[in-house]
Design an enzyme around this catalytic site. Structure first.
Site, PDB file in Angstrom:
ATOM      1  N   ARG A  15      21.847 -21.995  16.864  1.00 48.24           N
ATOM      2  CA  ARG A  15      21.952 -22.630  15.765  1.00 48.24           C
ATOM      3  C   ARG A  15      23.529 -23.026  15.093  1.00 48.24           C
ATOM      4  O   ARG A  15      24.011 -23.755  14.387  1.00 48.24           O
ATOM      5  CB  ARG A  15      21.395 -22.347  14.425  1.00 48.24           C
ATOM      6  CG  ARG A  15      19.891 -22.388  14.262  1.00 48.24           C
ATOM      7  CD  ARG A  15      19.213 -21.916  13.189  1.00 48.24           C
ATOM      8  NE  ARG A  15      18.921 -20.403  13.425  1.00 48.24           N
ATOM      9  CZ  ARG A  15      18.761 -19.388  12.638  1.00 48.24           C
ATOM     10  NH1 ARG A  15      18.717 -19.850  11.266  1.00 48.24           N
ATOM     11  NH2 ARG A  15      18.648 -18.119  12.991  1.00 48.24           N
ATOM     12  N   ASN A 168      14.148  -5.496   5.682  1.00 49.30           N
ATOM     13  CA  ASN A 168      15.107  -4.844   6.695  1.00 49.30           C
ATOM     14  C   ASN A 168      16.244  -5.306   6.850  1.00 49.30           C
ATOM     15  O   ASN A 168      16.315  -6.782   7.360  1.00 49.30           O
ATOM     16  CB  ASN A 168      14.164  -4.636   7.853  1.00 49.30           C
ATOM     17  CG  ASN A 168      14.948  -4.359   9.165  1.00 49.30           C
ATOM     18  OD1 ASN A 168      16.027  -3.439   8.886  1.00 49.30           O
ATOM     19  ND2 ASN A 168      14.606  -4.517  10.231  1.00 49.30           N
ATOM     20  N   TYR A 385      69.387 -28.789  23.165  1.00 47.75           N
ATOM     21  CA  TYR A 385      68.781 -29.230  24.599  1.00 47.75           C
ATOM     22  C   TYR A 385      69.145 -30.373  25.326  1.00 47.75           C
ATOM     23  O   TYR A 385      69.502 -31.221  24.567  1.00 47.75           O
ATOM     24  CB  TYR A 385      67.088 -29.517  24.012  1.00 47.75           C
ATOM     25  CG  TYR A 385      65.990 -29.792  25.161  1.00 47.75           C
ATOM     26  CD1 TYR A 385      65.995 -29.140  26.216  1.00 47.75           C
ATOM     27  CD2 TYR A 385      65.377 -31.067  24.958  1.00 47.75           C
ATOM     28  CE1 TYR A 385      64.909 -29.285  27.054  1.00 47.75           C
ATOM     29  CE2 TYR A 385      64.472 -31.229  25.828  1.00 47.75           C
ATOM     30  CZ  TYR A 385      64.148 -30.157  26.795  1.00 47.75           C
ATOM     31  OH  TYR A 385      63.030 -30.663  27.794  1.00 47.75           O
TER      32      TYR A 385
HETATM   33  C1  UD1 Z   1      15.965  -8.604  12.985  1.00 48.12           C
HETATM   34  C2  UD1 Z   1      14.853  -7.572  12.741  1.00 48.12           C
HETATM   35  C3  UD1 Z   1      14.368  -7.942  11.136  1.00 48.12           C
HETATM   36  C4  UD1 Z   1      15.514  -7.992  10.066  1.00 48.12           C
HETATM   37  C5  UD1 Z   1      16.477  -8.882  10.622  1.00 48.12           C
HETATM   38  C6  UD1 Z   1      17.718  -8.670   9.513  1.00 48.12           C
HETATM   39  C7  UD1 Z   1      14.095  -6.974  14.607  1.00 48.12           C
HETATM   40  C8  UD1 Z   1      12.576  -7.259  15.618  1.00 48.12           C
HETATM   41  N1  UD1 Z   1      13.879  -7.680  13.575  1.00 48.12           N
HETATM   42  O1  UD1 Z   1      15.331  -9.972  12.796  1.00 48.12           O
HETATM   43  O2  UD1 Z   1      13.413  -6.943  10.715  1.00 48.12           O
HETATM   44  O3  UD1 Z   1      14.992  -8.356   8.868  1.00 48.12           O
HETATM   45  O4  UD1 Z   1      16.818  -8.696  11.841  1.00 48.12           O
HETATM   46  O5  UD1 Z   1      18.451  -9.889  10.044  1.00 48.12           O
HETATM   47  O6  UD1 Z   1      14.799  -6.504  15.029  1.00 48.12           O
HETATM   48  N2  UD1 Z   1      19.932  -9.506  19.783  1.00 48.12           N
HETATM   49  C9  UD1 Z   1      20.299  -9.114  21.053  1.00 48.12           C
HETATM   50  N3  UD1 Z   1      19.506  -9.275  22.065  1.00 48.12           N
HETATM   51  C10 UD1 Z   1      18.348  -9.489  22.032  1.00 48.12           C
HETATM   52  C11 UD1 Z   1      17.765  -9.922  20.775  1.00 48.12           C
HETATM   53  C12 UD1 Z   1      18.823  -9.809  19.598  1.00 48.12           C
HETATM   54  O7  UD1 Z   1      21.705  -8.701  21.252  1.00 48.12           O
HETATM   55  O8  UD1 Z   1      17.683  -9.551  22.944  1.00 48.12           O
HETATM   56  C13 UD1 Z   1      20.952  -9.630  19.048  1.00 48.12           C
HETATM   57  C14 UD1 Z   1      21.224 -10.931  18.244  1.00 48.12           C
HETATM   58  O9  UD1 Z   1      22.331 -11.517  18.893  1.00 48.12           O
HETATM   59  C15 UD1 Z   1      21.342 -10.757  16.584  1.00 48.12           C
HETATM   60  C16 UD1 Z   1      20.548  -9.506  16.458  1.00 48.12           C
HETATM   61  O10 UD1 Z   1      20.353  -8.929  17.839  1.00 48.12           O
HETATM   62  O11 UD1 Z   1      22.685 -10.542  16.600  1.00 48.12           O
HETATM   63  C17 UD1 Z   1      19.365  -9.670  15.631  1.00 48.12           C
HETATM   64  O12 UD1 Z   1      18.429 -10.590  16.538  1.00 48.12           O
HETATM   65  P1  UD1 Z   1      17.477 -11.692  15.961  1.00 48.12           P
HETATM   66  O13 UD1 Z   1      16.571 -12.020  16.783  1.00 48.12           O
HETATM   67  O14 UD1 Z   1      18.091 -12.610  15.180  1.00 48.12           O
HETATM   68  O15 UD1 Z   1      16.550 -10.883  14.920  1.00 48.12           O
HETATM   69  P2  UD1 Z   1      15.915 -11.365  13.724  1.00 48.12           P
HETATM   70  O16 UD1 Z   1      14.632 -12.275  14.127  1.00 48.12           O
HETATM   71  O17 UD1 Z   1      17.086 -11.707  12.721  1.00 48.12           O
END
Ligand code: UD1
Ligand code: CA
Length: 454
Positions: A15, A168, A385
């Site tokens: 995004r 969370n 220069y």
């Molecule tokens: C996650 C939490 C959610 C919480 C929220 C807060 C989980 C399953 N859910 O959701 O409960 O309320 O954060 O913001 O954890 N990332 C990786 N590798 C991956 C997936 C994600 O490095 O395979 C990193 C992303 O770059 C990001 C972060 O983890 O910085 C969060 O991942 P994202 O998939 O955005 O989690 P949310 O859906 O926001």
């Protein structure tokens, strides 16, 4: 016991609509990932493990702290991300898990979370907060004793769970051993087909391990940055905090909404900052100093009791009791002494200007060493220069360079040398000597009248 942080930063950040990785985008002059690393370090973390995926080479370049890097080749979820670091987790470790896109988190909050986790002997402690509109977040589900039971993601939540307003934050403390064991038990049997780190809570509960929730923060601080709109919002929140910190420390900021001070800038007390000022990078401002409106100062040191008026200063040093501007430009490696005046439309580059010297208007001083109590007249140019190479000039203490002179480098004006106005100086000037380097004035009396008669 080691206090380790695992920072998740493998995601693409779709995004943001950017060719650069999301966590590399800057807030108040610093990549957001570096804000997160700085805060974890301040909270007492010993080692940082970074989970990188998209554009990991680019992210490595921007790091300012030593971190252990673990690659997550495919982004299969937050649980899968932490699993990649399993070899870096020791049984006795306390592990802080946090995302690289939450730049507003405070070190104090992380420290409080850590203390709460250790004091209560939890195997995991989730940092939570309650918000009016919890849409999109994982919900904190508590049991009938009000203890943490599990976390349910938005897409997996039933109607009743969706009503829960405690969310969370995505920030947790874990006991190393319990984390490793439960990471291996996570599956991807959910609405998004991802391995959720949040499932570790339920897994631990089912094993009768103690899990807890710590409600120790505001949503502002937990804000994740996913788009340029959120980037600007985070910037604005952090900017306000930075300005407030300086005001509390005794700096007057006339209009905090229009003053841009980056995260690492230092300002002495009783200094006054006018509207439209940008203080960037590694800048340090002394005490009782005035930074006038629209000045732009980056990576520079400004002394005490000095006044900078509407000027641009880059990678330079300005001493005490000195006046700069209006509309002066100090380019990199300028070193301006005490009691100096660099006036309007004066440009200085890679030059040292000694104490008590003046260049009050319209001059270019490049590649020069100017001694003390030197007067550089209006319109003087240091001709440094020749089209191919740059040369240095030296003007020693007490010298006087008359208006509109050119000093063709390399040239030395010795102490108390005196250059007549309008001279072009190509040879060294001995001490105490007058140098005149211009055509003698010719007078033709009545020339105009004679011409008109014809
Ligand atoms: C996650 C939490 C959610 C919480 C929220 C807060 C989980 C399953 N859910 O959701 O409960 O309320 O954060 O913001 O954890 N990332 C990786 N590798 C991956 C997936 C994600 O490095 O395979 C990193 C992303 O770059 C990001 C972060 O983890 O910085 C969060 O991942 P994202 O998939 O955005 O989690 P949310 O859906 O926001
Ligand atoms: Ca997600």
């Amino acid at each position: 016991m080691n206090f380790k942080a695992i920072i998740l930063a493998a995601g693409k950040g779709t995004r943001m609509k950017s060719k650069y990785p999301k966590v590399a985008h800057k807030i108040c002059g610093k990549p957001m990932l570096n804000h997160v690393i700085d805060r974890t370090k301040e909270s007492g973390v010993d080692d940082v493990v970074l989970i990188l995926g998209h554009e990991s080479d680019y992210v490595k370049e921007i790091l300012t702290h030593e971190c252990k890097i673990v690659e997550q080749k495919e982004q299969l979820g937050t649980g899968h991300a932490v699993l990649q670091a399993i070899d870096n987790i020791d049984d006795e470790d306390v592990i802080l898990v946090i995302c690289g896109d939450t730049p507003l988190i405070k070190a104090e909050t992380l420290k409080n979370l850590f203390d709460y986790h250790v004091k209560n002997e939890y195997k995991t402690t989730v940092l939570t907060t309650t918000i009016e509109n919890p849409f999109g977040y994982g919900r904190i589900i508590r049991d009938d004793k009000n203890d943490l039971h599990k976390i349910v993601e938005q897409k997996d939540a039933n109607e009743q769970e969706k009503l829960v307003k405690e969310i969370n934050s995505g920030i947790y403390c874990f006991d190393g051993k319990s984390l490793k064991e439960s990471l291996l038990m996570i599956n991807n049997d959910n609405a998004q087909g991802e391995y959720y780190l949040t499932d570790t809570v339920k897994i631990m509960r089912d094993k009768n391990l103690k899990v807890g929730a710590f409600e120790g923060s505001s949503i502002e601080e937990l804000m994740g940055v996913n788009s340029r709109v959120e980037l600007a919002k985070a910037e604005s929140i952090m900017r306000n905090e930075i300005n407030k910190k300086h005001m509390i420390n005794g700096v007057t900021i006339i209009d905090p909404d229009n003053t841009y001070i980056e995260a690492d800038v230092k300002i002495g007390f009783d200094s006054i900052i006018y509207p439209g000022v940008m203080l960037l990078g590694d800048t340090e401002i002394g005490e009782d100093t005035i930074i006038g409106h629209n000045s732009n100062i980056s990576n520079s040191q400004i002394g005490n009791n000095t006044e900078i008026m509407s000027s641009k200063i880059v990678d330079s040093k300005v001493g005490n009791n000195t006046k700069v501007g209006p509309f002066a430009y100090l380019r990199p490696n300028s070193d301006i002494g005490n009691d100096v005046k660099i006036g309007d439309f004066v440009e200085v580059k890679k030059s040292k200007i000694g104490n008590g010297s003046k260049a009050s208007h319209l001059a270019y001083i490049g590649d020069a060493e100017v001694g003390e109590n030197v007067n550089i007249g209006c319109g003087v140019v240091f001709v440094n220069y020749d089209g191919k190479n740059k040369f240095k000039s030296i003007v020693k203490d007490g010298a006087f360079v008359g208006s509109n002179s050119n000093l063709v480098a390399p040239v030395i004006v010795e102490e108390n040398g005196y250059i007549a106005a309008g001279s072009t100086i190509t040879h060294n000037v001995p001490d105490g000597s007058l140098a005149i380097g211009r055509a003698r004035q010719v007078l033709k009396e009545n020339w105009v009248y004679k011409k008109n008669k014809k």
